[in-house]
Write a protein that holds these residues in place. Structure first.
Motif, mmCIF file in Angstrom:
data_model
loop_
_atom_site.group_PDB
_atom_site.id
_atom_site.type_symbol
_atom_site.label_atom_id
_atom_site.label_comp_id
_atom_site.label_asym_id
_atom_site.label_seq_id
_atom_site.Cartn_x
_atom_site.Cartn_y
_atom_site.Cartn_z
ATOM 1 N N LYS A 170 0.832 -1.209 0.000
ATOM 2 C CA LYS A 170 0.000 0.000 0.000
ATOM 3 C C LYS A 170 0.866 1.259 0.000
ATOM 4 O O LYS A 170 0.603 2.208 -0.750
ATOM 5 C CB LYS A 170 -0.929 0.002 1.224
ATOM 6 N N ALA B 232 2.318 1.969 -3.292
ATOM 7 C CA ALA B 232 1.304 2.303 -4.306
ATOM 8 C C ALA B 232 0.753 3.720 -4.141
ATOM 9 O O ALA B 232 -0.019 4.176 -4.986
ATOM 10 C CB ALA B 232 0.158 1.289 -4.249
ATOM 11 N N SER C 211 -4.343 -1.404 -1.175
ATOM 12 C CA SER C 211 -3.462 -0.589 -2.014
ATOM 13 C C SER C 211 -4.151 -0.055 -3.268
ATOM 14 O O SER C 211 -3.716 0.935 -3.853
ATOM 15 C CB SER C 211 -2.229 -1.404 -2.420
ATOM 16 N N GLN C 212 -5.240 -0.704 -3.684
ATOM 17 C CA GLN C 212 -5.966 -0.268 -4.880
ATOM 18 C C GLN C 212 -7.186 0.590 -4.561
ATOM 19 O O GLN C 212 -7.948 0.958 -5.451
ATOM 20 C CB GLN C 212 -6.410 -1.494 -5.693
ATOM 21 N N ASN D 137 -9.667 -0.402 -2.551
ATOM 22 C CA ASN D 137 -10.847 -1.235 -2.292
ATOM 23 C C ASN D 137 -11.057 -1.415 -0.792
ATOM 24 O O ASN D 137 -10.092 -1.543 -0.033
ATOM 25 C CB ASN D 137 -10.666 -2.624 -2.928
#
Length: 382
Positions: free
Chosen positions: A115, A118, A234-235, A237
């Motif tokens: 995370k 990112a 990390s995205q 979500n």
């Protein structure tokens, strides 16, 4: 509510909101009445000067056009480059802290590092400016200009419907003196407005900048791992990426911070709400810790030379204190404590420092001093 409330009341409610949203462009009597209400809540003795209100209105309606003027005048490419380097130095320091954390399992550490690496970093201003060519403004009516700006903004927003997420969009205008972490985009954003003294000065030494904007950068990074940010991956979500045991250990450590802030009383019987302010308090503590770790890697920190009679460590902490220096009227302070997820400035300074052995050492604090929390009650997460 639409079924149950009388239509006349609904109309009156909507009228009030319409008038209240454009008071700045209505005759003076409206502005005076609005200020009478503001006085009760804030304790203010006089309205903001007209030039300030004009700037605020322009920033609110034409933020990125206004921002281009500000950036051209006050934010150089060199200032942006140094700020970017600061962010990356803190990212390295944060990774080291995560890896050396004793209470985190290897699986959770791997997700945390994923995370951290990112994080999208936005500094100063957008790469692509908004196009305001469809917005028509003129000198005939300030009120109609506000309506036109609101209509343009609504259409701009609706134009994104059904399209892929635009990750280049900014949630603040370039002149804004603030910063933010956006969990769903996993981004940390620092407008040009906050990249000025006392937070940041491209001509100043590292102690000043790491203690100022460095602590803010670390603060926004830590929001990715605070009581709310920790629930997002990390995205961007909504996903619990912690092991059950690590999550419980984290919350136990966070509770120590909550209890510390519950005990702060800015005035009479008003207490800071440790639960309401939890995320910001964790971000302040984590941000300062990481900024200090990053600063200690700099040549200035290693050289240890005095400037104006202060050690590098002392100058770091002094500028951290300066960024939260503020005067507030009791009415404003009372309102902040009851409604704002940020603690009052004095406790944003005192709270993290009471937990930091590095601060105690820098200023020769002893056990039992007011700025030294007992070791058994001392908060440490990162």
């Amino acid at each position: 509510m639409m079924k149950e409330e009388p239509i006349a009341d609904q109309k009156q409610y909507l009228r009030w909101h319409l008038v209240e949203s454009v008071t700045s462009a209505l005759p003076k009597a409206f502005g005076d009445e609005e200020f009478r209400f503001t006085k009760v809540l804030s304790g203010a003795k006089q309205p903001q000067p007209r030039w300030r209100r004009a700037f605020a209105a322009t920033d609110g309606s034409l933020g990125e056009a206004f921002g281009q003027l500000y950036v051209d005048e006050d934010f150089s490419p060199a200032a942006k480059a140094r700020a970017k380097a600061l962010v990356e130095n803190l990212r390295v320091a944060y990774a080291e802290r995560i890896q050396s954390t004793e209470w985190m399992s290897a699986a959770t550490k791997a997700e945390a590092l994923k995370k951290l690496n990112a994080f999208v970093v936005k500094i100063g201003y957008p790469d692509k400016w908004k196009d305001y060519s469809a917005l028509k403004v003129n000198r005939e009516s300030a009120l109609n200009n506000l309506f036109a700006a609101a209509e343009w903004s609504t259409k701009d927003n609706l134009s994104k419907f059904g399209k892929p997420v635009d990750r280049t969009v900014w949630g603040m205008t370039p002149p804004t003196v603030n910063a933010y972490y956006n969990a769903s985009l996993n981004e940390i954003v620092f407008p040009a407005g906050i990249l000025q003294p006392p937070f940041y000065d491209p001509k100043a030494d590292d102690a000043v900048n790491y203690g100022g904007i460095g602590a803010v950068i670390g603060h926004e990074m830590t929001h990715g791992f605070d009581d709310q940010g920790r629930k997002v991956d990390s995205q961007g979500n909504l996903r619990d990426w912690w092991t059950k045991e690590d999550g419980e250990k984290f919350m136990a450590k966070a509770d120590v911070v909550g209890k510390q802030f519950d005990a702060f009383t800015p005035l009479d019987s008003v207490h800071v709400n440790g639960k309401l302010t939890m995320g910001e308090n964790l971000a302040d503590l984590g941000g300062l810790t990481i900024a200090y770790a990053a600063f200690m890697k700099t040549p200035q920190a290693k050289a240890g030379k005095l400037i104006d009679g202060f050690t590098p460590e002392q100058r770091f902490f002094l500028n951290f204190a300066q960024i939260w220096r503020v005067n507030m009227r009791p009415e404003t302070l009372r309102q902040q404590v009851q409604t704002d997820p940020h603690s009052p400035g004095q406790f944003r300074t005192i709270g993290p420092l009471q937990n930091m052995p590095e601060f105690h050492k820098a200023f020769s604090c002893k056990e039992g001093d007011k700025m030294v929390r007992p070791a058994s009650n001392r908060a440490k997460i990162w």
